[in-house]
Enzyme design. Structure first.
Site, PDB file in Angstrom:
ATOM      1  CB  ILE A  15      -0.884   0.126   1.449  1.00  0.00           C
ATOM      2  CG1 ILE A  15      -2.209  -1.473   1.148  1.00  0.00           C
ATOM      3  CG2 ILE A  15      -1.988   1.241   1.262  1.00  0.00           C
ATOM      4  CD1 ILE A  15      -2.881  -1.508   2.456  1.00  0.00           C
ATOM      5  CG  ASN A  35      11.627  -3.137   8.502  1.00  0.00           C
ATOM      6  OD1 ASN A  35      11.027  -3.490   7.544  1.00  0.00           O
ATOM      7  ND2 ASN A  35      11.354  -3.399   9.863  1.00  0.00           N
ATOM      8  CG  LEU A  36      14.197  -1.974   1.948  1.00  0.00           C
ATOM      9  CD1 LEU A  36      15.546  -2.034   1.249  1.00  0.00           C
ATOM     10  CD2 LEU A  36      13.207  -1.444   1.561  1.00  0.00           C
ATOM     11  CE1 TYR A 143      -2.267  -5.530  10.436  1.00  0.00           C
ATOM     12  CE2 TYR A 143      -4.393  -5.846  10.694  1.00  0.00           C
ATOM     13  CZ  TYR A 143      -3.712  -5.438   9.598  1.00  0.00           C
ATOM     14  OH  TYR A 143      -3.612  -4.426   8.800  1.00  0.00           O
ATOM     15  CE  LYS A 147      -1.803  -1.703  11.221  1.00  0.00           C
ATOM     16  NZ  LYS A 147      -1.037  -0.911  10.604  1.00  0.00           N
ATOM     17  CG  PHE A 171     -13.480  -2.375   4.940  1.00  0.00           C
ATOM     18  CD1 PHE A 171     -13.042  -1.539   5.774  1.00  0.00           C
ATOM     19  CD2 PHE A 171     -14.118  -3.043   5.695  1.00  0.00           C
ATOM     20  CE1 PHE A 171     -14.239  -0.849   6.771  1.00  0.00           C
ATOM     21  CE2 PHE A 171     -14.842  -3.296   6.570  1.00  0.00           C
ATOM     22  CZ  PHE A 171     -15.079  -1.934   7.351  1.00  0.00           C
ATOM     23  CG  HIS A 191      -2.767 -10.907   1.674  1.00  0.00           C
ATOM     24  ND1 HIS A 191      -1.321 -10.976   1.744  1.00  0.00           N
ATOM     25  CD2 HIS A 191      -2.969 -10.113   2.830  1.00  0.00           C
ATOM     26  CE1 HIS A 191      -0.926  -9.428   2.795  1.00  0.00           C
ATOM     27  NE2 HIS A 191      -2.558  -9.552   3.404  1.00  0.00           N
ATOM     28  CB  ILE A 209     -11.847 -22.206   0.263  1.00  0.00           C
ATOM     29  CG1 ILE A 209     -11.736 -22.526  -1.206  1.00  0.00           C
ATOM     30  CG2 ILE A 209     -13.000 -21.795   0.512  1.00  0.00           C
ATOM     31  CD1 ILE A 209     -11.408 -21.192  -1.887  1.00  0.00           C
ATOM     32  N   GLY A 286      -8.865 -16.815  13.632  1.00  0.00           N
ATOM     33  CA  GLY A 286      -9.356 -15.532  13.382  1.00  0.00           C
ATOM     34  C   GLY A 286      -9.651 -14.596  13.311  1.00  0.00           C
TER      35      GLY A 286
HETATM   36  N1  UDP Z   1      -8.362 -17.109   2.533  1.00  0.00           N
HETATM   37  C1  UDP Z   1      -8.727 -18.367   2.169  1.00  0.00           C
HETATM   38  N2  UDP Z   1      -7.420 -18.966   1.337  1.00  0.00           N
HETATM   39  C2  UDP Z   1      -6.037 -18.562   1.596  1.00  0.00           C
HETATM   40  C3  UDP Z   1      -6.106 -17.036   1.866  1.00  0.00           C
HETATM   41  C4  UDP Z   1      -7.644 -16.718   1.805  1.00  0.00           C
HETATM   42  O1  UDP Z   1      -9.464 -18.716   2.084  1.00  0.00           O
HETATM   43  O2  UDP Z   1      -5.433 -19.241   0.841  1.00  0.00           O
HETATM   44  C5  UDP Z   1      -9.349 -15.731   3.162  1.00  0.00           C
HETATM   45  C6  UDP Z   1      -8.810 -15.473   4.413  1.00  0.00           C
HETATM   46  O3  UDP Z   1      -9.383 -16.269   4.905  1.00  0.00           O
HETATM   47  C7  UDP Z   1      -9.868 -13.863   4.348  1.00  0.00           C
HETATM   48  C8  UDP Z   1     -10.042 -13.488   3.059  1.00  0.00           C
HETATM   49  O4  UDP Z   1      -9.241 -14.981   2.104  1.00  0.00           O
HETATM   50  O5  UDP Z   1     -11.378 -14.338   4.765  1.00  0.00           O
HETATM   51  C9  UDP Z   1      -9.071 -12.441   2.778  1.00  0.00           C
HETATM   52  O6  UDP Z   1      -7.714 -13.115   3.376  1.00  0.00           O
HETATM   53  P1  UDP Z   1      -6.208 -12.642   3.061  1.00  0.00           P
HETATM   54  O7  UDP Z   1      -5.291 -13.257   3.818  1.00  0.00           O
HETATM   55  O8  UDP Z   1      -6.335 -11.692   1.765  1.00  0.00           O
HETATM   56  O9  UDP Z   1      -6.501 -10.877   3.558  1.00  0.00           O
HETATM   57  P2  UDP Z   1      -7.355 -10.343   4.839  1.00  0.00           P
HETATM   58  O10 UDP Z   1      -8.672 -10.658   5.180  1.00  0.00           O
HETATM   59  O11 UDP Z   1      -6.732 -10.977   6.328  1.00  0.00           O
HETATM   60  O12 UDP Z   1      -6.729  -9.013   5.967  1.00  0.00           O
END
Ligand code: UDP
Length: 327
Positions: A15, A35-36, A143, A147, A171, A191, A209, A286
């Protein structure tokens, strides 16, 4: 006239690099402090990069002695939800304690404006969606808690020391620079969208999933994906807001649209024209079931207006970057 030099902590990150590009395009001079560890040197194509860590207060003071900042955009943080559950210490030290260092040095140098990247994870499991800024904040992972602690610190510092802040509660940042110069690249990648695109590109066999038994449209988690360029643009509006002498405030940034994990995969199949194997697996610790934000306040008060709202466009930009990744 306001000082146009801005310190961007975490400006080599996903970002942060988009924020940095946009600041430069708008005539700001930027110093990027990163800090890379997760950031990329190659992502800093504008401004000046200083490699450093916010835990190093001495180095921070040197930077503030050298440059006259009008404001700070503070994005440096760890942001892996799952990891924060397993290793909260890492999150509280880096995200909270290091922010205290930054604030200390800012105030010592009479820099009192800060735009902060907060998160929808501060809301925890919302009772209703879309989430507005006034809803209770009960984070369910370290996390989000880290914040929220910073948000609280800002409030107290504002009253006691005159800190002027804008808290942006993001978001799910997604997509990539529409000009293809920068994009998302994490190591390890956790992600959803980059993992789905890895599966589309054959770098990964499938995408897992995380949970199919949530109370959602199709059982998978629902998130509000916002284009990273739209997100970046909000930081410029937040700086204008502070430069106009406005009072500290909090803004959600999302598209007000919920997209399930399975819908993301479906959109990626359409955009890429590739087969993407999705394997149902267990829930990730989480993770709330649904996070969708109301951005009404940002639209009304900051004049923010997203350009790329639909998930297909967001994934199109992400895919363009993914296929020609520069780092
Ligand atoms: N997710 C998933 N499989 C993956 C990575 C993420 O199903 O390999 C789901 C995760 O449970 C969440 C959504 O995708 O509901 C987005 O997750 P991400 O880690 O991209 O972002 P976050 O919501 O943690 O900021």
């Amino acid at each position: 006239m306001h000082n146009k030099c801005v310190l961007v902590t975490g400006g080599a990150g996903y970002i942060g690099s988009h924020v940095n590009k946009m600041l430069n395009r708008q005539g700001y001079e930027t110093i990027i402090f990163d800090n890379l560890i997760y950031g990329h040197r190659e992502a800093v194509k504008w401004g000046k990069l200083i490699v450093g860590d916010l835990s190093d207060i001495k180095q921070l003071k040197e930077v503030f002695d050298k440059y006259e900042f009008g404001a700070v955009v503070h994005l440096a943080a760890y942001a892996y939800v799952g990891e924060s559950v397993k290793n909260p210490e890492k999150y509280y030290y880096n995200n909270v304690s290091n922010t205290l260092n930054l604030l200390h040095v800012m105030l010592e140098h009479k820099v009192n404006k800060i735009v902060f990247s907060s998160t929808c994870a501060t809301y925890g499991e919302p009772d209703t969606v879309p989430i507005t800024e006034k809803m209770p904040q009960n984070p369910i992972n370290p996390y989000g808690a880290s914040k929220l602690m910073v948000e609280r610190i800002f409030k107290d510092y504002s009253l006691a020391y005159g800190l002027k802040f804008v808290v942006l509660r993001y978001f799910n940042a997604a997509g990539a620079d529409s000009e293809g110069e920068i994009g998302e690249s994490h190591d390890p990648e956790t992600h959803l969208i980059p993992l789905v695109l890895d599966a589309a590109g054959g770098q990964r066999e499938d995408v897992k999933i995380f949970g199919s038994d949530y109370e959602t449209v199709d059982g998978s988690c629902v998130r509000d994906y916002i284009h990273v360029e739209d997100l970046a643009n909000a930081h410029l509006l937040a700086l204008d807001y502070l430069n106009n002498g406005k009072e500290p405030d909090y803004f959600n940034l999302g598209n007000e649209t919920g997209t399930s994990v399975l819908e993301v995969v479906e959109s990626a199949r359409k955009v890429t024209g590739r087969d993407i194997k999705a394997t149902i697996s267990g829930r990730r610790e989480g993770d709330p079931a649904i996070l969708v934000g109301s951005s009404k306040k940002a639209r009304e008060v900051l004049g923010w207006k997203p350009k790329y709202e639909d998930i297909d466009t967001i994934i199109t930009h992400a895919w363009r970057w993914h296929e020609n990744k520069l780092y």
